[in-house]
Motif scaffolding. Structure first.
Motif, PDB file in Angstrom:
ATOM      1  N   ARG A 292       0.865  -1.174  -0.028  1.00  0.00           N
ATOM      2  CA  ARG A 292       0.097   0.076   0.019  1.00  0.00           C
ATOM      3  C   ARG A 292       0.955   1.285   0.006  1.00  0.00           C
ATOM      4  O   ARG A 292       0.517   2.309  -0.683  1.00  0.00           O
ATOM      5  N   LEU A 361      -6.592  -2.401   0.510  1.00  0.00           N
ATOM      6  CA  LEU A 361      -5.355  -2.366  -0.814  1.00  0.00           C
ATOM      7  C   LEU A 361      -6.154  -2.738  -2.266  1.00  0.00           C
ATOM      8  O   LEU A 361      -5.768  -2.023  -3.033  1.00  0.00           O
ATOM      9  N   ASP A 364      -7.447   0.670  -2.979  1.00  0.00           N
ATOM     10  CA  ASP A 364      -6.548   1.482  -3.536  1.00  0.00           C
ATOM     11  C   ASP A 364      -5.772   1.302  -4.972  1.00  0.00           C
ATOM     12  O   ASP A 364      -5.771   2.162  -5.433  1.00  0.00           O
TER      13      ASP A 364
END
Length: 637
Positions: A292, A361, A364
């Motif tokens: 991340r 994650l 994202d």
């Protein structure tokens, strides 16, 4: 009888390329007096294949001058007066440069020998090697290690190769032009090079060890690593004239590439190992946070991490391994990993936060522009992870995500602060479970909202169910977690098994920033706390406030500084639009990076000085990734 103690690492030198690592004293020596010492050795995955490597010239130890990192290699510089044939002071010396390089499955060392004398010198150079095939958990705990039996070895009185090993791991030694003698027990070998050097001349010799591993849980990945040059060109100028960033960022990116690995079934799906030497394998939480953090410079680690963890996600209820359907695992090992009263199976799921972090994650990754097909292939694991939040994440049905070890041999604490004494009240009393950590509620809220968005975008049902659950979680959190009054309010570290607020002031509250769980006013209250003197040490964020009864600056989780923890809070402040509160934390990490020579350890003392936590891993993936967070923060000023 003295109790076994975990060996210190702070003054050792590490050269690595996962899954192979070499730990030595600062002079390059491995072991002492022909015996294994602490964590020193050549480690491959979870096995130490070489425990002693001691160099002598003319029968005497070399005199160490310098240790110089050279990219992925390290140079150890020493001299010998005995080899020069004189004991007097001055420049009549023989110089030895040991250039050590590690690639996956191989240690190579080139010894450059330079005569600084005005006369010819002749002497013998010897290298004594010892090997024990010890499992990493044996010497991690400081236990006495007995050399293992070797299923096959090929001793020779001539030159290499010479092999040793068992059914799983085999090491093969090559040493050009050396003669070899092996002890009767087969556990020690000595290489000898007879040398003659003309005045002011030089020569070089090499030796290496190649390692074959038939049953390792992790392997070197295929493909390329992080784009170091491009990342430096993009991010380092953001610091303006600050000379601390570029060396730190460059070293960190090299370390991250050295920590890349994969599982044998899918070598193309690379992820970051947690850290050396103890955690050189897949850890759900660590690998997710690291991927991340580096998303601004490379999406590939996120893809590899998400895919690997999805393949290993839980499918059934198994209290022994803490497995549950949809749950993301905690750690992967070659075999049972036992230390103190804890014994973990090879695939262990004892983590409360890896599952929501996996969802975050994935979201994202999608937001950074990943191809729809990459996200679509992970939608089924996404639904399973979201269902885990609602069905299994709440251990006692109170509406919060919490953990408790029901196996009797697993981790007592299953958040990122996973030591046994990390969850304490402000008076220092240790909380009893089930424990609902504050930051986990933030991760869960963010994950439920993010997962709902992905389901909606990709035409899957159920989005509203997870949004309603997250709304209810936010209300419960606001009602039950906050301590203090008015402008002095702050979130508790946790709720204990009796639903009491664990009222210590900790860095955990900073992880709530930017998750959406807090409203704008609440985020300001948290920002003031993490920027205050009780938590900001000047060299990063303390894990526990210096005003709390459980605070100790050299504890593992109750007052020390973890750079990844500080970086997460910096990123959270930026996401919350509260950048000015992050300035002191950014400055602290930049100072720490310079003081620690560009390679930040796993953690250090919270006293505001660069005092190491002696058993701290180095390099550690999320510590290295903190440099990317700081660089990104500075680049977006």
């Amino acid at each position: 009888m003295p109790q076994p103690r975990q060996p210190f690492l702070h003054d050792l030198v590490c050269v690595l390329a996962a899954p192979t690592q070499v730990w030595s004293a600062p002079d390059g020596e491995i072991g002492s007096d022909g015996r294994a010492v602490g964590a020193q050795g050549v480690l491959h995955a979870d096995v130490r294949v070489l425990s002693v490597a001691s160099l002598r010239a003319a029968g005497s130890p070399l005199e160490h001058l310098a240790t110089v990192p050279e990219g992925a290699a390290t140079r150890f510089v020493a001299v010998s007066r005995q080899a020069a044939g004189t004991a007097r002071a001055g420049d009549e010396l023989v110089r030895f440069d040991r250039v050590r390089e590690v690639t996956p499955g191989r240690l190579s060392e080139r010894i450059e020998i330079t005569s600084l004398t005005a006369h010819e010198v002749s002497f013998e150079l010897t290298l004594r090697l010892g090997y024990d095939l010890a499992a990493v958990e044996q010497f991690k705990t400081g236990s006495t290690v007995e050399a293992r039996r070797f299923a096959r070895s090929t001793p020779s009185s001539h030159s290499s190769p010479f092999t040793w090993g068992d059914d799983d791991v085999v090491a093969s030694l090559t040493a050009d032009s050396a003669t070899m003698a092996v002890t009767d027990d087969g556990l020690t070998a000595e290489l000898t090079w007879p040398l003659s050097l003309a005045p002011r001349s030089r020569t070089a010799l090499t030796w290496s060890i190649a390692i074959t591993d038939r049953s390792g849980a992790v392997i070197p990945p295929s493909g390329t690593g992080l784009p170091i040059s491009a990342a430096l060109d993009r991010l380092a100028p953001g610091a303006g004239r600050d000379r601390r960033l570029r060396p730190w960022l460059g070293r960190s990116l090299l370390d991250l590439n050295s920590l890349r690995m994969a599982t044998p079934d899918r070598p193309e799906d690379a992820f970051f190992a947690a850290g050396a030497p103890w955690y050189l394998t897949l850890f759900g939480r660590d690998s997710l946070w690291t991927a991340r953090m580096v998303l601004p410079i490379d999406r590939a680690p996120a893809v590899g991490t998400l895919r690997t963890l999805a393949r290993l996600a839980g499918t059934r209820v198994d209290p022994d391994s803490a497995q549950q359907p949809g749950k993301i695992m905690h750690e992967l090992r070659r075999g049972q990993f036992t230390f103190a009263e804890t014994s973990l199976p090879p695939l262990y799921y004892g983590t409360i936060d890896a599952t929501p972090l996996w969802i975050c994650l994935l979201h994202d990754l999608w937001r950074t522009g990943a191809a729809d097909d990459v996200v679509r292939e992970l939608l089924d694991p996404l639904v399973a992870a979201l269902d885990w939040l609602l069905l299994y994440g709440d251990a006692d049905g109170d509406g919060f995500c919490e953990y408790i070890d029901t196996s009797g041999h697993g981790l007592a604490n299953q958040g990122w602060k996973d030591s046994t004494d990390s969850v304490r009240f402000s008076d220092g009393t240790i909380a009893e479970g089930p424990v609902a950590l504050c930051e986990v509620q933030g991760y869960a809220y963010e994950a439920a909202r993010a997962g709902a968005d992905l389901l909606e975008v990709f035409g899957r049902p159920g989005a509203e169910r997870y949004r309603e659950w997250s709304d209810a979680l936010a209300l419960r959190f606001r009602d039950q977690f906050w301590c203090g009054e008015g402008e002095d309010r702050y979130p508790a570290l946790a709720l204990d098994g009796s639903k009491r607020r664990v009222d210590s002031l900790t860095s955990n509250i900073g992880h709530l920033l930017g998750t959406g769980l807090l409203d704008a006013d609440e985020e300001v209250l948290v920002a003031r706390r993490v920027a205050g003197d009780a938590l900001d040490s000047g060299l990063g964020l303390r894990t526990m406030a210096s005003t709390d009864g459980g605070y100790h600056p050299l504890s593992y989780h109750c007052g020390s500084v973890w750079p990844h923890d500080t970086a997460i809070v910096i990123a959270g402040l930026q996401r919350a639009g509260l950048r000015t509160y992050a300035d002191g934390l950014v400055e602290g990490l930049l100072d720490a990076a310079a003081l620690f020579g560009g390679r930040l350890p796993e953690l250090w003392s919270g006293e505001g000085r660069p005092v190491p936590y002696a058993p701290s891993c180095r390099p550690q993936a999320w510590s290295a990734a903190a440099a990317v967070v700081v660089a990104q923060f500075l680049a977006t000023r």
